[in-house]
Design a protein around this motif. Structure first.
Motif, PDB file in Angstrom:
ATOM      1  N   ALA A 185      43.772 -10.437  58.158  1.00 14.26           N
ATOM      2  CA  ALA A 185      45.040 -10.451  58.883  1.00 14.26           C
ATOM      3  C   ALA A 185      45.055  -9.365  59.954  1.00 14.26           C
ATOM      4  O   ALA A 185      45.497  -9.598  61.102  1.00 14.26           O
ATOM      5  N   SER A 186      44.560  -8.174  59.622  1.00 15.10           N
ATOM      6  CA  SER A 186      44.501  -7.115  60.622  1.00 15.10           C
ATOM      7  C   SER A 186      43.541  -7.477  61.750  1.00 15.10           C
ATOM      8  O   SER A 186      43.802  -7.191  62.931  1.00 15.10           O
ATOM      9  N   GLY A 187      42.419  -8.126  61.406  1.00 19.69           N
ATOM     10  CA  GLY A 187      41.478  -8.542  62.442  1.00 19.69           C
ATOM     11  C   GLY A 187      42.087  -9.550  63.390  1.00 19.69           C
ATOM     12  O   GLY A 187      41.848  -9.500  64.603  1.00 19.69           O
ATOM     13  N   VAL A 188      42.880 -10.480  62.871  1.00 13.16           N
ATOM     14  CA  VAL A 188      43.547 -11.462  63.724  1.00 13.16           C
ATOM     15  C   VAL A 188      44.493 -10.760  64.685  1.00 13.16           C
ATOM     16  O   VAL A 188      44.541 -11.082  65.893  1.00 13.16           O
ATOM     17  N   ALA A 220      58.453  -5.213  51.663  1.00 12.80           N
ATOM     18  CA  ALA A 220      58.916  -5.360  53.043  1.00 12.80           C
ATOM     19  C   ALA A 220      57.745  -5.376  54.013  1.00 12.80           C
ATOM     20  O   ALA A 220      57.681  -6.230  54.926  1.00 12.80           O
ATOM     21  N   MET A 221      56.798  -4.468  53.846  1.00 10.45           N
ATOM     22  CA  MET A 221      55.668  -4.416  54.770  1.00 10.45           C
ATOM     23  C   MET A 221      54.776  -5.631  54.601  1.00 10.45           C
ATOM     24  O   MET A 221      54.201  -6.145  55.582  1.00 10.45           O
ATOM     25  N   THR A 222      54.655  -6.167  53.399  1.00 10.51           N
ATOM     26  CA  THR A 222      53.870  -7.392  53.192  1.00 10.51           C
ATOM     27  C   THR A 222      54.519  -8.576  53.897  1.00 10.51           C
ATOM     28  O   THR A 222      53.829  -9.389  54.544  1.00 10.51           O
ATOM     29  N   ALA A 223      55.846  -8.674  53.771  1.00  4.56           N
ATOM     30  CA  ALA A 223      56.550  -9.786  54.435  1.00  4.56           C
ATOM     31  C   ALA A 223      56.401  -9.696  55.948  1.00  4.56           C
ATOM     32  O   ALA A 223      56.137 -10.720  56.630  1.00  4.56           O
ATOM     33  N   VAL A 224      56.554  -8.501  56.521  1.00  2.00           N
ATOM     34  CA  VAL A 224      56.400  -8.344  57.968  1.00  2.00           C
ATOM     35  C   VAL A 224      54.978  -8.681  58.393  1.00  2.00           C
ATOM     36  O   VAL A 224      54.753  -9.351  59.424  1.00  2.00           O
ATOM     37  N   SER A 225      54.001  -8.232  57.600  1.00  2.00           N
ATOM     38  CA  SER A 225      52.603  -8.519  57.952  1.00  2.00           C
ATOM     39  C   SER A 225      52.331 -10.016  57.920  1.00  2.00           C
ATOM     40  O   SER A 225      51.618 -10.556  58.801  1.00  2.00           O
ATOM     41  N   MET A 226      52.855 -10.720  56.928  1.00  2.00           N
ATOM     42  CA  MET A 226      52.633 -12.168  56.836  1.00  2.00           C
ATOM     43  C   MET A 226      53.299 -12.898  58.002  1.00  2.00           C
ATOM     44  O   MET A 226      52.711 -13.836  58.590  1.00  2.00           O
ATOM     45  N   VAL A 227      54.512 -12.480  58.378  1.00  2.00           N
ATOM     46  CA  VAL A 227      55.189 -13.124  59.512  1.00  2.00           C
ATOM     47  C   VAL A 227      54.418 -12.876  60.801  1.00  2.00           C
ATOM     48  O   VAL A 227      54.209 -13.799  61.621  1.00  2.00           O
ATOM     49  N   LEU A 228      53.968 -11.641  61.028  1.00  2.00           N
ATOM     50  CA  LEU A 228      53.215 -11.339  62.238  1.00  2.00           C
ATOM     51  C   LEU A 228      51.890 -12.106  62.264  1.00  2.00           C
ATOM     52  O   LEU A 228      51.476 -12.626  63.319  1.00  2.00           O
ATOM     53  N   THR A 229      51.230 -12.171  61.125  1.00  2.00           N
ATOM     54  CA  THR A 229      49.954 -12.903  61.079  1.00  2.00           C
ATOM     55  C   THR A 229      50.172 -14.387  61.392  1.00  2.00           C
ATOM     56  O   THR A 229      49.404 -15.000  62.176  1.00  2.00           O
ATOM     57  N   ALA A 260      49.711  -1.770  68.026  1.00  2.00           N
ATOM     58  CA  ALA A 260      50.528  -0.855  67.228  1.00  2.00           C
ATOM     59  C   ALA A 260      50.920  -1.459  65.886  1.00  2.00           C
ATOM     60  O   ALA A 260      51.133  -0.725  64.911  1.00  2.00           O
ATOM     61  N   VAL A 261      51.001  -2.803  65.788  1.00  2.00           N
ATOM     62  CA  VAL A 261      51.388  -3.422  64.519  1.00  2.00           C
ATOM     63  C   VAL A 261      50.186  -4.024  63.798  1.00  2.00           C
ATOM     64  O   VAL A 261      50.345  -4.660  62.746  1.00  2.00           O
ATOM     65  N   ALA A 262      48.973  -3.837  64.347  1.00  4.16           N
ATOM     66  CA  ALA A 262      47.798  -4.443  63.733  1.00  4.16           C
ATOM     67  C   ALA A 262      47.453  -3.796  62.391  1.00  4.16           C
ATOM     68  O   ALA A 262      46.750  -4.412  61.573  1.00  4.16           O
ATOM     69  N   TRP A 263      47.931  -2.590  62.135  1.00  7.41           N
ATOM     70  CA  TRP A 263      47.611  -1.882  60.887  1.00  7.41           C
ATOM     71  C   TRP A 263      48.525  -2.251  59.739  1.00  7.41           C
ATOM     72  O   TRP A 263      48.294  -1.823  58.599  1.00  7.41           O
ATOM     73  N   LEU A 264      49.564  -3.057  59.997  1.00  7.93           N
ATOM     74  CA  LEU A 264      50.550  -3.353  58.953  1.00  7.93           C
ATOM     75  C   LEU A 264      49.946  -4.046  57.729  1.00  7.93           C
ATOM     76  O   LEU A 264      50.325  -3.707  56.591  1.00  7.93           O
ATOM     77  N   PRO A 265      49.036  -5.015  57.839  1.00  8.44           N
ATOM     78  CA  PRO A 265      48.461  -5.612  56.623  1.00  8.44           C
ATOM     79  C   PRO A 265      47.710  -4.599  55.745  1.00  8.44           C
ATOM     80  O   PRO A 265      47.847  -4.621  54.518  1.00  8.44           O
ATOM     81  N   ILE A 266      46.928  -3.712  56.389  1.00 11.77           N
ATOM     82  CA  ILE A 266      46.218  -2.679  55.613  1.00 11.77           C
ATOM     83  C   ILE A 266      47.220  -1.719  54.960  1.00 11.77           C
ATOM     84  O   ILE A 266      47.058  -1.312  53.797  1.00 11.77           O
ATOM     85  N   ALA A 267      48.273  -1.375  55.690  1.00 16.82           N
ATOM     86  CA  ALA A 267      49.281  -0.475  55.136  1.00 16.82           C
ATOM     87  C   ALA A 267      50.004  -1.132  53.959  1.00 16.82           C
ATOM     88  O   ALA A 267      50.301  -0.462  52.956  1.00 16.82           O
ATOM     89  N   ALA A 268      50.281  -2.430  54.078  1.00 16.91           N
ATOM     90  CA  ALA A 268      50.930  -3.120  52.972  1.00 16.91           C
ATOM     91  C   ALA A 268      50.048  -3.118  51.727  1.00 16.91           C
ATOM     92  O   ALA A 268      50.526  -2.881  50.602  1.00 16.91           O
ATOM     93  N   LYS A 269      48.751  -3.367  51.908  1.00 11.28           N
ATOM     94  CA  LYS A 269      47.824  -3.326  50.776  1.00 11.28           C
ATOM     95  C   LYS A 269      47.769  -1.930  50.163  1.00 11.28           C
ATOM     96  O   LYS A 269      47.720  -1.768  48.927  1.00 11.28           O
ATOM     97  N   ALA A 270      47.772  -0.886  51.000  1.00  9.25           N
ATOM     98  CA  ALA A 270      47.753   0.485  50.501  1.00  9.25           C
ATOM     99  C   ALA A 270      49.032   0.803  49.710  1.00  9.25           C
ATOM    100  O   ALA A 270      48.997   1.498  48.684  1.00  9.25           O
TER     101      ALA A 270
END
Length: 297
Positions: free
Chosen positions: A79-82, A11-20, A99-109
């Motif tokens: 992705a987080s840098g973008v 779920a967090m990966t999908a949200v991160s990809m959509v936001l990116t 606030a949502v910039a950390w989601l890609p790193i969190a998904a990887k974790a």
């Protein structure tokens, strides 16, 4: 348990990809055609997804590749840098984008956590075996504690019984000692009485004429064991017994031996005589007799 770790990561990966993808299209759409911005966003998400899929394939095979892992983290950081760059350059809602910039790193974790769970996961059979071993250990510990408590209670009961028996024995011994002491005092008083002497003279005069009878109390104390004779000694006559008592035992010591010591030495030297004859010989030797009184046979 597998779904509890993989579903949050997906779920967090999908949200991160959509936001990116959305941020790339909005950020680059003003400078380049939106199709180009869309391709860039899909490229970032696609590269991240491809490396993630390859890494998951290696993990399923029990393998690990540092290069693939590094590439995956690089796409997550990109992705987080973008997202951070868009939040910094945005005029409105910068805080929300940060606030949502950390989601890609969190998904990887989360994918890292899921991989660690897979490497340490056990089958239901193994889990049941471990549970059985732990339960058996708890049962043995409980039995051991119960056995120790029972032994402690038993030992306490035994010590209590022994203490009570010892106290009762001490009271009996004290009572017996008092009884013996009273009886001994009575015997001593009777021995020293004048009537006792007259009674003994009347009884012993026909048996040992010319010998003054004396009543000696036995020694009240520890007894000495008389050594056993290997061979029976020949019986002694009264004359020989008197001579042995007079010359070899009594006069050989200074001061003269008591009857008890004399009897012990007499028997230790291998001689044999009954207690009655030996005591009569002792009395004949130690009692003052007239010069013309004959000794009894």
């Amino acid at each position: 348990m597998r779904a509890k770790t993989v579903l949050p990561a997906v779920a967090m990966t999908a949200v991160s990809m959509v936001l990116t993808l959305a941020v790339v299209v909005m950020w680059l759409g003003t400078a380049v055609p939106w199709l180009v911005a869309l391709v860039v966003g899909v490229g970032i998400d696609g590269g991240w997804l491809a490396t993630l899929a390859y890494e998951r394939r290696l993990a399923a095979q029990g393998d690990h590749n540092r290069v693939v892992t590094a590439v995956g983290w690089a796409f997550g950081l990109l992705a987080s840098g973008v997202l951070v760059a868009h939040a910094v350059s945005a005029e409105h809602s910068a805080g929300a984008w940060l606030a949502v910039a950390w989601l890609p790193i969190a998904a990887k974790a989360l994918w890292l956590v899921h991989g660690m769970w897979e490497r340490t996961a056990l089958t239901p059979h193994a889990l049941d075996a471990i549970h059985g071993i732990q339960q058996e250990a708890r049962d043995e510990a409980a039995v051991a504690r119960a056995r120790l408590r029972a032994e402690a209670v038993t030992e306490e009961t035994r010590l209590t019984a022994v203490t009570a028996a010892g106290a009762r024995l001490a009271r009996i011994q004290a009572k017996t000692a008092r009884t013996l002491s009273s009886a001994w005092s009575t015997l001593e008083s009777a021995r020293k009485g004048e009537a006792t002497g007259r009674a003994l003279t009347c009884v012993t005069a026909p048996v040992t004429p010319g010998v003054t009878a004396r009543w000696e109390l036995p020694v009240w104390g520890p007894s000495e064991q008389v050594p056993a004779l290997e061979t029976a000694a020949p019986a002694l006559t009264d004359t020989a017994l008197d001579q042995l008592v007079e010359e070899e035992i009594r006069i050989s010591e200074d001061p003269a031996l008591s009857y008890r010591d004399m009897a012990a030495r007499f028997r230790a030297s291998g001689h044999s005589a009954s207690e009655v004859r030996l005591r009569a010989a002792w009395k004949r030797v130690t009692s003052p007799t007239p010069s013309d009184s004959p000794r009894s046979a």
